[in-house]
Design a protein around this motif. Structure first.
Motif, PDB file in Angstrom:
ATOM      1  N   ARG A 117       4.659 -11.537   5.810  1.00  0.00           N
ATOM      2  CA  ARG A 117       3.779 -10.745   4.949  1.00  0.00           C
ATOM      3  C   ARG A 117       3.085  -9.676   5.784  1.00  0.00           C
ATOM      4  O   ARG A 117       2.586  -9.954   6.873  1.00  0.00           O
ATOM      5  CB  ARG A 117       2.758 -11.640   4.263  1.00  0.00           C
ATOM      6  N   ASP A 118       3.084  -8.458   5.266  1.00  0.00           N
ATOM      7  CA  ASP A 118       2.503  -7.341   5.999  1.00  0.00           C
ATOM      8  C   ASP A 118       1.722  -6.488   4.999  1.00  0.00           C
ATOM      9  O   ASP A 118       2.309  -5.773   4.185  1.00  0.00           O
ATOM     10  CB  ASP A 118       3.622  -6.526   6.661  1.00  0.00           C
ATOM     11  N   PHE A 119       0.401  -6.558   5.045  1.00  0.00           N
ATOM     12  CA  PHE A 119      -0.418  -5.782   4.126  1.00  0.00           C
ATOM     13  C   PHE A 119      -0.210  -4.279   4.329  1.00  0.00           C
ATOM     14  O   PHE A 119      -0.320  -3.496   3.389  1.00  0.00           O
ATOM     15  CB  PHE A 119      -1.897  -6.129   4.294  1.00  0.00           C
ATOM     16  N   GLY A 120       0.073  -3.879   5.566  1.00  0.00           N
ATOM     17  CA  GLY A 120       0.331  -2.477   5.835  1.00  0.00           C
ATOM     18  C   GLY A 120       1.560  -1.982   5.089  1.00  0.00           C
ATOM     19  O   GLY A 120       1.575  -0.868   4.550  1.00  0.00           O
ATOM     20  N   LEU A 121       2.592  -2.813   5.022  1.00  0.00           N
ATOM     21  CA  LEU A 121       3.814  -2.453   4.300  1.00  0.00           C
ATOM     22  C   LEU A 121       3.541  -2.380   2.793  1.00  0.00           C
ATOM     23  O   LEU A 121       4.022  -1.484   2.096  1.00  0.00           O
ATOM     24  CB  LEU A 121       4.899  -3.488   4.593  1.00  0.00           C
ATOM     25  N   LEU A 122       2.754  -3.319   2.282  1.00  0.00           N
ATOM     26  CA  LEU A 122       2.389  -3.297   0.867  1.00  0.00           C
ATOM     27  C   LEU A 122       1.535  -2.069   0.541  1.00  0.00           C
ATOM     28  O   LEU A 122       1.642  -1.498  -0.553  1.00  0.00           O
ATOM     29  CB  LEU A 122       1.634  -4.568   0.499  1.00  0.00           C
ATOM     30  N   ALA A 123       0.700  -1.664   1.490  1.00  0.00           N
ATOM     31  CA  ALA A 123      -0.111  -0.458   1.284  1.00  0.00           C
ATOM     32  C   ALA A 123       0.776   0.777   1.215  1.00  0.00           C
ATOM     33  O   ALA A 123       0.509   1.698   0.425  1.00  0.00           O
ATOM     34  CB  ALA A 123      -1.141  -0.318   2.408  1.00  0.00           C
ATOM     35  N   GLU A 124       1.840   0.812   2.023  1.00  0.00           N
ATOM     36  CA  GLU A 124       2.775   1.942   1.958  1.00  0.00           C
ATOM     37  C   GLU A 124       3.486   1.979   0.609  1.00  0.00           C
ATOM     38  O   GLU A 124       3.757   3.059   0.075  1.00  0.00           O
ATOM     39  CB  GLU A 124       3.790   1.829   3.097  1.00  0.00           C
ATOM     40  N   ASP A 125       3.803   0.807   0.045  1.00  0.00           N
ATOM     41  CA  ASP A 125       4.396   0.768  -1.302  1.00  0.00           C
ATOM     42  C   ASP A 125       3.446   1.401  -2.314  1.00  0.00           C
ATOM     43  O   ASP A 125       3.851   2.191  -3.174  1.00  0.00           O
ATOM     44  CB  ASP A 125       4.693  -0.675  -1.711  1.00  0.00           C
ATOM     45  N   ALA A 126       2.158   1.031  -2.226  1.00  0.00           N
ATOM     46  CA  ALA A 126       1.167   1.565  -3.161  1.00  0.00           C
ATOM     47  C   ALA A 126       1.015   3.075  -3.009  1.00  0.00           C
ATOM     48  O   ALA A 126       0.925   3.812  -4.003  1.00  0.00           O
ATOM     49  CB  ALA A 126      -0.176   0.866  -2.949  1.00  0.00           C
ATOM     50  N   LEU A 127       1.012   3.558  -1.779  1.00  0.00           N
ATOM     51  CA  LEU A 127       0.881   5.000  -1.547  1.00  0.00           C
ATOM     52  C   LEU A 127       2.101   5.756  -2.054  1.00  0.00           C
ATOM     53  O   LEU A 127       1.983   6.895  -2.527  1.00  0.00           O
ATOM     54  CB  LEU A 127       0.661   5.273  -0.056  1.00  0.00           C
ATOM     55  N   ALA A 128       3.274   5.130  -1.968  1.00  0.00           N
ATOM     56  CA  ALA A 128       4.472   5.766  -2.525  1.00  0.00           C
ATOM     57  C   ALA A 128       4.331   5.921  -4.035  1.00  0.00           C
ATOM     58  O   ALA A 128       4.750   6.936  -4.614  1.00  0.00           O
ATOM     59  CB  ALA A 128       5.713   4.941  -2.182  1.00  0.00           C
ATOM     60  N   GLY A 129       3.722   4.936  -4.688  1.00  0.00           N
ATOM     61  CA  GLY A 129       3.462   5.043  -6.113  1.00  0.00           C
ATOM     62  C   GLY A 129       2.473   6.152  -6.421  1.00  0.00           C
ATOM     63  O   GLY A 129       2.615   6.877  -7.429  1.00  0.00           O
ATOM     64  N   VAL A 130       1.450   6.298  -5.581  1.00  0.00           N
ATOM     65  CA  VAL A 130       0.482   7.380  -5.771  1.00  0.00           C
ATOM     66  C   VAL A 130       1.176   8.734  -5.666  1.00  0.00           C
ATOM     67  O   VAL A 130       0.937   9.641  -6.477  1.00  0.00           O
ATOM     68  CB  VAL A 130      -0.657   7.263  -4.737  1.00  0.00           C
ATOM     69  N   ARG A 131       2.060   8.882  -4.681  1.00  0.00           N
ATOM     70  CA  ARG A 131       2.776  10.154  -4.530  1.00  0.00           C
ATOM     71  C   ARG A 131       3.648  10.450  -5.744  1.00  0.00           C
ATOM     72  O   ARG A 131       3.778  11.603  -6.172  1.00  0.00           O
ATOM     73  CB  ARG A 131       3.622  10.116  -3.258  1.00  0.00           C
ATOM     74  N   LEU A 132       4.253   9.390  -6.305  1.00  0.00           N
ATOM     75  CA  LEU A 132       5.089   9.586  -7.485  1.00  0.00           C
ATOM     76  C   LEU A 132       4.257  10.135  -8.647  1.00  0.00           C
ATOM     77  O   LEU A 132       4.659  11.099  -9.312  1.00  0.00           O
ATOM     78  CB  LEU A 132       5.753   8.270  -7.874  1.00  0.00           C
ATOM     79  N   LEU A 133       3.091   9.540  -8.914  1.00  0.00           N
ATOM     80  CA  LEU A 133       2.261  10.009 -10.019  1.00  0.00           C
ATOM     81  C   LEU A 133       1.698  11.397  -9.755  1.00  0.00           C
ATOM     82  O   LEU A 133       1.589  12.229 -10.670  1.00  0.00           O
ATOM     83  CB  LEU A 133       1.125   9.028 -10.284  1.00  0.00           C
ATOM     84  N   ARG A 134       1.312  11.668  -8.516  1.00  0.00           N
ATOM     85  CA  ARG A 134       0.741  12.983  -8.188  1.00  0.00           C
ATOM     86  C   ARG A 134       1.754  14.100  -8.419  1.00  0.00           C
ATOM     87  O   ARG A 134       1.371  15.253  -8.663  1.00  0.00           O
ATOM     88  CB  ARG A 134       0.273  13.002  -6.731  1.00  0.00           C
ATOM     89  N   GLY A 135       3.036  13.778  -8.351  1.00  0.00           N
ATOM     90  CA  GLY A 135       4.064  14.788  -8.523  1.00  0.00           C
ATOM     91  C   GLY A 135       4.558  14.942  -9.943  1.00  0.00           C
ATOM     92  O   GLY A 135       5.472  15.738 -10.204  1.00  0.00           O
ATOM     93  N   ARG A 136       3.985  14.213 -10.883  1.00  0.00           N
ATOM     94  CA  ARG A 136       4.443  14.268 -12.269  1.00  0.00           C
ATOM     95  C   ARG A 136       3.683  15.321 -13.056  1.00  0.00           C
ATOM     96  O   ARG A 136       2.477  15.523 -12.858  1.00  0.00           O
ATOM     97  CB  ARG A 136       4.254  12.903 -12.950  1.00  0.00           C
TER      98      ARG A 136
END
Length: 493
Positions: A117-136
């Motif tokens: 388990r890596d919280f840093g990796l999970l945080a990168e997943d969340a930030l990728a989702g933020v980038r997806l919404l910001r680009g819509r």
């Protein structure tokens, strides 16, 4: 003249086909989105998360266009476990119906397990989702934030601390302590609900947790969220807890997060407690059950607690309007019990290691005697005494260790069945510990008697009763077992 029945059917089919072609289809959106009867548009999306892993999710938005400007957006970050998006459908739909474009996605299953388990990796997943919404289109890129539930309450703040793209953070059931301390509190509550009391609870939340902390078998077990919260200087935060939260200590967590953000100088921190709400913000009567709501994998998720979504959506719109609410904290409900520190100590792991090695030394020495062909002991009953002491000590230590530790990996169900307020395995460990203490007394008397006899009659049979070093090792180990068993709890009520 009446037309034949077949000709009438053919003409009707042609008419319906023409109408279907000429009229616009509700699903005919250029971007593949499809509206539903509930007034929401849903689009299946895929995006690259941490480490390049492809994640899959759904973007939800209202069918009705925004009157002025673009909508705020929010990415839902789930709690621990596999976390399919269906678990958070109620929240996702409620956010979208309130005019907030929402991304809910399936949690990664690659590089995510009990032992990885890596919280840093999970945080990168969340930030990728933020980038997806910001680009819509239709989403205001300046007002896309994160919602984190439970484990997401560690991940969402970490993601926000790593990127200024995160406009705000909402947590529900966010922990203020490390995962190990939080899980220990959670397990203690669940064990008490099963009717378990006394020394077993002491072992779980005390020595066993300290042993796990000192050996660190679980990844991120010692993760400290405090430094991350202190990095959120300007990010508006809404932190919520259910008043019946039994998985995260709500009062303590709220105080820790409030203090950390105040130290950071953040003036937009709102802390609230939800009535009739469980850990996930859904309706409950005691924190353990769920009332209403849809079924997921045979279990009821619970209906959204009163005021839960209204509190979040109104706060998001206030933030998006450029007027984030100033810091405020609602009165906290009483917390049933305080959490227990789980800091590891050197003796937490060294003591059981020495006990296991010490008790194992006797059978090992016996095997070596047979291999080397040394003389057989002349007093068989005495040999049997030491053999029983070593064997029982080895078993008692092993059972005592495993019984409380197993619940950290298998859950509170591993503590069943329960007899007289104790798991059966723990009762066995207690009986074995008492037997070890009794045999230690007998062995001590026997050793003293043998030593006196040998001292008074030096010309007696020179064949050894058994290896002096092996006997001494087992005796010392058995004596040390007594204070350890008292500390661990097997010699306590």
């Amino acid at each position: 003249m009446l037309l034949p029945k077949r000709l009438i059917c053919a003409l009707a089919a042609m008419v319906f086909t023409a109408v279907a072609v000429l009229l616009p289809s509700p699903a005919a959106h250029a971007d593949g989105r499809s509206p539903n009867s509930d007034g929401l548009m849903r689009e299946e999306v895929s995006f690259r998360g941490g480490g390049g892993l492809t994640l899959h999710g759904t973007v939800l938005s209202p069918v009705t266009p925004q009157a002025t400007g673009a909508r705020p957006g929010i990415v839902l970050v789930g709690g621990s476990g596999p976390g399919p998006r269906e678990e958070y459908r109620q929240e996702a739909e409620s956010f979208a119906l309130a005019g907030i474009t929402t991304l809910v996605y399936d949690k990664r299953t690659v590089r995510y397990s009990t032992m990885d388990r890596d919280f840093g990796l999970l945080a990168e997943d969340a930030l990728a989702g933020v980038r997806l919404l910001r680009g819509r289109g239709g989403v205001d890129p300046r007002h896309v934030g994160l919602w984190g539930f439970s484990e997401g309450g560690w991940v969402a703040p970490l993601a926000a601390a790593r990127s200024s793209d995160v406009a705000f953070v909402i947590t529900i059931g966010g922990p203020g302590y490390s995962p190990l301390r939080t899980q220990t509190w959670n397990l203690t509550n669940r064990l008490q609900r099963r009717g378990i009391t006394g020394s077993y609870l002491h072992a779980v939340k005390g020595p066993a947790a300290q042993l796990i902390d000192s050996t660190a078998p679980f990844p991120e077990g010692d993760y400290d969220p405090l430094p991350v919260w202190k990095r959120l200087h300007r990010t508006p935060v809404l932190a919520l807890w259910g008043d019946h939260d039994t998985q995260v200590p709500p009062l303590e967590s709220a105080r820790i997060i409030e203090r950390a953000l105040a130290d950071a100088g953040n003036g937009h921190v709102v802390i609230r407690f939800l009535g009739e709400a469980a850990h996930n913000g859904h309706r409950t009567s005691d924190g353990f059950d769920r009332i209403g709501g849809p079924l997921y994998q045979g279990k009821r998720l619970g209906a959204l607690a009163p005021g839960y979504m209204d509190t979040m959506t109104s706060w998001v719109h206030a933030v998006a309007s450029g007027h984030p609410p100033p810091s405020s904290t609602a009165p906290a409900p009483a917390q049933a019990a305080a959490s227990t520190p789980t800091s590891g100590t050197w003796y937490a792991w060294l003591a059981p290691v020495l006990l296991l090695l010490g008790f194992a030394s006797y059978p090992v020495s016996g095997a070596l005697r047979r291999i080397t062909g040394r003389p057989r002991p002349r007093t068989r009953w005495c040999v049997a005494l030491w053999r029983w002491l070593a064997g029982l000590g080895l078993v008692a230590t092993t059972v005592a260790l495993l019984c409380p530790i197993v619940v950290f990996t298998a859950g509170d169900g591993a503590a069943t069945p329960v007899v007289a307020g104790r798991p059966v395995g723990w009762l066995v460990a207690q009986v074995l510990s008492i037997a070890v203490v009794a045999l230690t007394g007998v062995a001590a008397v026997t050793a003293v008697t043998a030593w006196r006899r040998r001292f008074e009659h030096p010309s007696a049979d020179a064949r050894p009763v058994q290896s002096t070093a092996a006997r001494a090792t087992v005796m010392v180990t058995a004596v040390l077992f007594v204070p350890w068993a008292l500390w661990w709890g097997t010699l306590r009520p």
